[in-house]
Design a protein around this motif. Structure first.
Motif, PDB file in Angstrom:
ATOM      1  N   GLY A 198       5.801  -1.792   8.085  1.00 53.33           N
ATOM      2  CA  GLY A 198       5.635  -0.455   7.549  1.00 53.33           C
ATOM      3  C   GLY A 198       6.929   0.321   7.432  1.00 53.33           C
ATOM      4  O   GLY A 198       7.942  -0.026   8.036  1.00 53.33           O
ATOM      5  N   GLU A 199       6.851   1.376   6.654  1.00 56.78           N
ATOM      6  CA  GLU A 199       7.968   2.314   6.601  1.00 56.78           C
ATOM      7  C   GLU A 199       8.020   3.081   7.909  1.00 56.78           C
ATOM      8  O   GLU A 199       7.068   3.120   8.690  1.00 56.78           O
ATOM      9  N   LYS A 200       9.160   3.708   8.155  1.00 62.88           N
ATOM     10  CA  LYS A 200       9.317   4.504   9.373  1.00 62.88           C
ATOM     11  C   LYS A 200       8.685   5.880   9.177  1.00 62.88           C
ATOM     12  O   LYS A 200       8.529   6.331   8.043  1.00 62.88           O
ATOM     13  N   PRO A 201       8.292   6.539  10.283  1.00 66.10           N
ATOM     14  CA  PRO A 201       8.210   5.997  11.637  1.00 66.10           C
ATOM     15  C   PRO A 201       6.990   5.098  11.784  1.00 66.10           C
ATOM     16  O   PRO A 201       6.099   5.109  10.926  1.00 66.10           O
ATOM     17  N   LEU A 202       6.950   4.335  12.854  1.00 66.33           N
ATOM     18  CA  LEU A 202       5.826   3.432  13.085  1.00 66.33           C
ATOM     19  C   LEU A 202       4.495   4.166  13.001  1.00 66.33           C
ATOM     20  O   LEU A 202       3.524   3.659  12.433  1.00 66.33           O
ATOM     21  N   ALA A 203       4.435   5.361  13.571  1.00 65.92           N
ATOM     22  CA  ALA A 203       3.241   6.210  13.560  1.00 65.92           C
ATOM     23  C   ALA A 203       3.707   7.623  13.881  1.00 65.92           C
ATOM     24  O   ALA A 203       4.896   7.872  14.071  1.00 65.92           O
ATOM     25  N   VAL A 204       2.766   8.559  13.946  1.00 64.46           N
ATOM     26  CA  VAL A 204       3.152   9.948  14.204  1.00 64.46           C
ATOM     27  C   VAL A 204       3.151  10.276  15.688  1.00 64.46           C
ATOM     28  O   VAL A 204       3.596  11.360  16.079  1.00 64.46           O
TER      29      VAL A 204
ATOM     30  N   VAL B  89       0.863  -1.180   0.000  1.00 66.82           N
ATOM     31  CA  VAL B  89       0.000   0.000   0.000  1.00 66.82           C
ATOM     32  C   VAL B  89       0.900   1.231   0.000  1.00 66.82           C
ATOM     33  O   VAL B  89       1.675   1.437   0.932  1.00 66.82           O
ATOM     34  N   GLY B  90       0.789   2.045  -1.052  1.00 67.06           N
ATOM     35  CA  GLY B  90       1.611   3.240  -1.177  1.00 67.06           C
ATOM     36  C   GLY B  90       2.770   2.992  -2.121  1.00 67.06           C
ATOM     37  O   GLY B  90       3.664   2.191  -1.824  1.00 67.06           O
ATOM     38  N   LEU B  91       2.746   3.659  -3.280  1.00 66.09           N
ATOM     39  CA  LEU B  91       3.747   3.399  -4.318  1.00 66.09           C
ATOM     40  C   LEU B  91       4.510   4.665  -4.682  1.00 66.09           C
ATOM     41  O   LEU B  91       4.805   4.925  -5.847  1.00 66.09           O
ATOM     42  N   GLY B  92       4.848   5.441  -3.658  1.00 66.54           N
ATOM     43  CA  GLY B  92       5.618   6.659  -3.862  1.00 66.54           C
ATOM     44  C   GLY B  92       7.094   6.365  -4.075  1.00 66.54           C
ATOM     45  O   GLY B  92       7.488   5.235  -4.397  1.00 66.54           O
TER      46      GLY B  92
ATOM     47  N   ALA C  17       1.318  10.006   8.181  1.00 64.58           N
ATOM     48  CA  ALA C  17      -0.009  10.282   8.725  1.00 64.58           C
ATOM     49  C   ALA C  17      -0.991   9.149   8.475  1.00 64.58           C
ATOM     50  O   ALA C  17      -2.004   9.029   9.174  1.00 64.58           O
ATOM     51  N   ALA C  18      -0.715   8.292   7.493  1.00 67.53           N
ATOM     52  CA  ALA C  18      -1.619   7.185   7.163  1.00 67.53           C
ATOM     53  C   ALA C  18      -1.147   5.847   7.714  1.00 67.53           C
ATOM     54  O   ALA C  18      -1.837   4.832   7.556  1.00 67.53           O
ATOM     55  N   HIS C  19       0.013   5.816   8.362  1.00 61.72           N
ATOM     56  CA  HIS C  19       0.561   4.541   8.833  1.00 61.72           C
ATOM     57  C   HIS C  19      -0.392   3.801   9.757  1.00 61.72           C
ATOM     58  O   HIS C  19      -0.618   2.599   9.612  1.00 61.72           O
TER      59      HIS C  19
END
Length: 364
Positions: free
Chosen positions: A93-99, A10-13, A75-77
């Motif tokens: 997930g990519e870092k950070p785990l959350a905000v 999810v997320g292809l940036g 913000a979407a993690h």
């Protein structure tokens, strides 16, 4: 190893390219589904990988997806992580785990309740650079570790990133964007942290995009862009960290670890490799032979390590580590805002060291 492990992205940036390149042809990983806000981008990656392009809400429930690789903006993690966990899928997930620590703790606790694994970048600390330094510390080459420093100074990501907005919004800034590499390395080398102090500043309220179709566009800055922290490790060592989008460059070593018998110069933890140099009193500097880590690694090796981890065992790039790193970073920011010292509410075990692993042993 049996059938390949089904992964949905999810997320292809921008960062997804590095994952796609590193995982291409891996016999243990199969990308079965992809999702992005841009249907065109999702279709292109699907054509490249042979995956299905589906909406994110469908991807987390796709019957062939075992682990959701969450490469969305910070913000979407949490939203994507919870959706995956609720669907019974592991999430990396990519870092950070959350905000925020509360969001991060919610992800880790939800995973524990559901019996699914949670993992998070950065996985650069699993490469030969940091792991060779880890081996040197563990082998006593610098004696008792007493201090460390980490330094990251750059002019800001708007110079090269075509859509840098999120770097200057909550969840971004130099500490939450680049800090995970350096803080994860410090915890890997010296263990968990019990308290932090900090100071921070913001050079300007706007930035100008320097490249791509939006070049010349002004974006707001809603976070501090120069952050300095002091980390008190549980073993008594004290680390200092500087992360900045307000400088130009630095000649300081990315990380230095000082002990009673010597000092280690550790390579950039935003990379997987690099020389580890040992300085000892009365001796010439010595570049240490590679003695740990995944050789020839790229972003995605943490996902491979995560998938290989036995059920019920905390992954090296696991949720507990990522939550503690987030607690350290947000604690520094909170200390900077409030003044004084902040005691942390989380801890983690030092992840198990990675023995030297040739590329053919982790990618073939």
């Amino acid at each position: 190893m049996g059938d390949a492990h089904g992964v949905g992205i999810v997320g292809l940036g921008n960062i997804s390219r590095q994952y796609l390149d590193a995982l291409a042809g891996h016999p243990e990983i199969r990308i079965v589904a992809v999702a992005d806000l841009s249907e065109e981008r999702a279709a292109a990656v699907a054509a490249e990988t042979g995956a299905e392009a589906v909406p994110a809400a469908e991807l987390v429930r796709h019957p062939a997806v075992q682990t959701v690789l969450n490469l969305t903006i910070p913000a979407a993690h949490a939203e994507i992580a919870h959706a995956a966990i609720e669907a019974g899928r592991a999430v990396y997930g990519e870092k950070p785990l959350a905000v925020s620590v509360d969001e991060g703790r919610g992800i880790v606790e939800a995973g524990a309740r559901s019996g699914v694994a949670v993992g998070s970048a950065p996985d650069t600390v699993l490469g030969t650079g940091v792991q060779t330094a880890r081996r040197a510390v563990d082998d006593g080459l610098i004696g008792r570790p007493v201090a460390a420093s980490a330094t990251m100074i750059t002019a800001g990501h708007e110079r090269w990133h075509p859509n840098p907005d999120f770097y200057y919004q909550p969840g971004g800034g130099p500490m939450l964007d680049m800090g995970p590499y350096y803080v994860s390395a410090l915890v890997t080398l010296l263990g968990p942290v019990v308290a932090v102090s900090g100071a921070a500043s913001r050079l300007r309220s706007e930035r100008v995009i320097g490249s791509g179709p939006r070049a010349g566009e002004t974006i707001p800055v809603d976070v501090d862009t120069h952050v300095t922290g002091i980390l008190e490790h549980a073993n008594g060592a004290i680390s200092t960290i500087v992360t900045s989008f307000d400088g130009t460059t630095t000649t300081a070593s990315p990380i230095e670890v000082h002990g009673t018998d010597g000092t280690l110069l550790v390579p950039d933890p935003n990379r997987f490799d690099g020389d580890v140099v040992l300085h000892r009193p009365g001796a010439e500097p010595e570049t240490l032979a590679v003695s740990g880590g995944y050789d020839g690694a790229g972003r995605g090796v943490g996902l491979v390590d995560f998938v290989r981890t036995a059920p019920g065992v905390e992954p090296r790039a696991g949720g507990a580590m990522a939550l503690h790193v987030l607690d350290i970073m947000t604690g520094i920011l909170r200390a900077a805002e409030q003044g004084g010292r902040v005691e942390l509410t989380t801890t983690t075990a030092r992840p198990e060291a990675v023995p030297f692993t040739a590329r053919e042993d982790w990618h073939s």
